[in-house]
Design a protein around this motif. Structure first.
Motif, short mmCIF file in Angstrom:
data_model
loop_
_atom_site.label_atom_id
_atom_site.label_comp_id
_atom_site.label_asym_id
_atom_site.label_seq_id
_atom_site.Cartn_x
_atom_site.Cartn_y
_atom_site.Cartn_z
N ASN A 1 0.75 -1.25 0.10
CA ASN A 1 0.11 0.03 -0.02
C ASN A 1 0.99 1.31 -0.14
O ASN A 1 0.65 2.01 -0.62
CB ASN A 1 -1.01 0.04 1.25
N ASP B 1 -5.59 1.42 -5.82
CA ASP B 1 -6.19 0.25 -4.72
C ASP B 1 -5.32 -0.04 -3.85
O ASP B 1 -4.27 -0.06 -3.97
CB ASP B 1 -6.58 -0.91 -5.83
N LEU C 1 -4.56 -2.76 -0.25
CA LEU C 1 -5.02 -4.03 0.03
C LEU C 1 -5.47 -3.91 1.82
O LEU C 1 -4.92 -3.08 2.60
CB LEU C 1 -3.65 -5.03 0.17
N TRP D 1 -8.63 -6.58 -1.82
CA TRP D 1 -8.92 -5.23 -2.35
C TRP D 1 -9.67 -4.63 -0.88
O TRP D 1 -10.89 -5.08 -1.08
CB TRP D 1 -9.15 -5.02 -3.53
N GLY E 1 -10.61 -1.14 -9.56
CA GLY E 1 -9.75 0.00 -9.12
C GLY E 1 -9.66 0.86 -10.20
O GLY E 1 -9.67 0.45 -11.43
N ASP F 1 -7.62 -10.66 -5.96
CA ASP F 1 -7.22 -10.60 -4.59
C ASP F 1 -5.84 -11.31 -4.50
O ASP F 1 -5.47 -12.38 -5.33
CB ASP F 1 -8.00 -11.24 -3.68
N GLN G 1 0.18 -4.70 -10.66
CA GLN G 1 0.04 -5.42 -9.28
C GLN G 1 1.23 -6.61 -9.28
O GLN G 1 1.83 -6.78 -8.29
CB GLN G 1 -1.29 -6.45 -9.90
#
Length: 485
Positions: free
Chosen positions: A323, A335, A337, A343, A352, A364, A398
């Motif tokens: 984050n 976005d 976590l 999320w 997101g 996720d 990601q």
């Protein structure tokens, strides 16, 4: 005739002749070979110049006479009046010299007031010290400009360091406070720091690098109130309150005024001293100052890109690393976590901001721990009958952030390292396809299976999968594993 012949006829040097030519008092013709060809008229003009300069006429008066803007007789009349005044002053000075000698005075017994009164009683004007009998004001316009630019860079660097290290805001990102906040910082920081520096040290960092000091009329450092007033007037009149374009205009106008010898609005009650006159010193210190500021910014960015939790991580620490990196690199609207790797979105099922290429919510994370330490992080997603194309950019953030959050504190993946650059290059151009690689103590694996999609390229760095109909499916499994996990 040649310039050498003109020298012989007039008794002037070549430098004199060139000077008067530059001043517009003669205009010799040019021969076919490009050399000047002086005529008898030029020689006579030089003789006139020589005579009238010997009589004390100024260059401005000579130019006016040559251009026909003034007659010779009035000009000479003014000169005679000036010579009469000088003669009276010289006669008075000679008379007082006789009086002093007649009294047999020496340095210790000289009654200066008596003879000053005697000098003033004559036709001479009130005696004043010669202009040369004064400490020359320090102009040094280029040094002052250099000092102001260096100080501006310093205040800007302090502001950027505050954003990076305290607010955890990326100055190059979309979350920056904005132009008004930048202008406010550029005013408040010098108002808070510059007067203190002038009071304590007699110089700001920029002035120190440029070899300048700011003193009062008694060669002492300024009081805080005087330094604060000076700084405010600099910001107002010298930098236009740092408003865009106005600051450049005022900086240029101040430079020109200083170059012309004008007193600048903020100089009342203060003066500049130049104890170090070496241009080399100023250049080296200025370069060192800029290098130090750039190094400070580089280190600050490196610190912001280094995960806050290092070594063996718990699931919550991994998510906190993720984050924090996400907020700095992608903005506060990204976005985030929760501590389990899911999320934390405003509404369940909402995509997101950085997964706009997906028709389904972003997948996720699955976090696997051994003995309380995370050894692998993965995600899996399947899309059936998707309506939107799937781009290589859809999962890059990601993947990249997961790798940094898990292993970014390792030396091989530290900011600006070769391993970090290798990882960024891999994921920046990685198309939507399977891959397997090792980077900085991590093993990255991605398995992609799809059908019913047409592979297209919309740019040089992305490959998109375009759905060809309703009967299409896409599956991706990504994992990042620490060595030994």
């Amino acid at each position: 005739m040649t310039i050498k012949e003109v020298e012989a006829l007039t008794g002037m040097t070549r430098a004199n002749i060139r000077f008067y030519e530059r001043e517009g008092l003669l205009s010799p013709a040019r021969g076919e070979n490009g050399y000047r060809d002086y005529s008898a008229q030029e020689v006579e003009a030089l003789r006139r110049v020589l005579l009238l300069r010997a009589l004390g006429l100024s260059l401005e008066e000579l130019r006016a006479l040559a251009a026909g803007e003034e007659e010779l007789t009035p000009a000479l009349a003014r000169r005679m009046a000036a010579l009469d005044a000088q003669r009276d002053e010289l006669d008075s000075a000679q008379r007082v010299c006789r009086e002093i000698c007649g009294d047999g005075a020496n340095w210790e017994t000289l009654d200066a007031q008596k003879y000053l009164d005697s000098l003033r009683s004559g036709p001479a004007s009130r005696p004043e010290p010669p202009e040369a009998d004064a400490v020359p004001a320090v102009r040094a316009p280029w040094r002052r400009l250099l000092a102001r630019v260096l100080d501006g860079l310093l205040w800007q660097t302090i502001w950027l360091l505050f954003l990076i290290l305290v607010c955890h805001i990326n100055p190059a990102g979309t979350d920056t406070p904005g132009a008004l906040a930048d202008i406010a910082a550029s005013l408040l920081l010098p108002l808070a720091l510059e007067p203190a520096a002038l009071t304590l040290f007699g110089a700001t960092p920029g002035k120190w690098a440029a070899g300048l000091r700011v003193l009062d009329g008694e060669d002492r450092r300024l009081t805080y109130s005087a330094a604060l007033r000076r700084t405010w007037r600099v910001l107002l009149f010298g930098l236009g309150l740092n408003l865009p374009l106005a600051d450049l205009w005022r900086l240029w106008r101040s430079y020109r005024a200083c170059e012309a010898g004008e007193e600048l609005p903020w100089e009342e009650g203060s003066s500049l001293a130049l104890p170090q006159e070496s241009h080399l010193r100023a250049g080296l210190l200025s370069a060192a100052t800029v290098s130090a500021l750039l190094a400070a910014l580089t280190l600050a960015v490196g610190a912001a890109l280094t995960p806050m939790h290092r070594g063996d991580l718990t699931a919550a620490e991994f998510c906190e690393n993720y984050n924090r990196l996400t907020t700095f690199l992608l903005g506060s609207g990204s976005d985030l976590l929760d501590e389990t790797g899911s999320w934390d979105l405003p509404e369940q099922g909402e995509n997101g901001a950085f997964y706009i290429y997906l028709s389904e919510p972003a997948p996720d994370f699955e976090i696997i721990e051994e003995d309380g330490a995370v050894v692998r992080v993965s995600f899996h997603q399947e899309i059936t009958g998707g309506e939107l194309p799937i781009s290589s950019a859809a999962y890059q953030n990601q993947m990249y952030l997961a790798a940094l959050a898990l292993g970014g504190a390792e030396p091989a993946l530290s900011p600006f390292s070769a391993g970090r650059e290798e990882l960024e290059a891999l994921l920046r151009v990685q198309p939507v396809q399977s891959f397997h690689c090792d980077a900085g103590g991590l093993t990255l694996a991605c398995e992609v299976v799809h059908s019913g999609y047409l592979e297209t390229s919309l740019s040089s760095e992305t490959i998109d999968l375009m759905p060809e109909g309703d009967d299409c499916s896409f599956s991706i499994f990504f994992s990042v594993t620490r060595d030994g996990g």
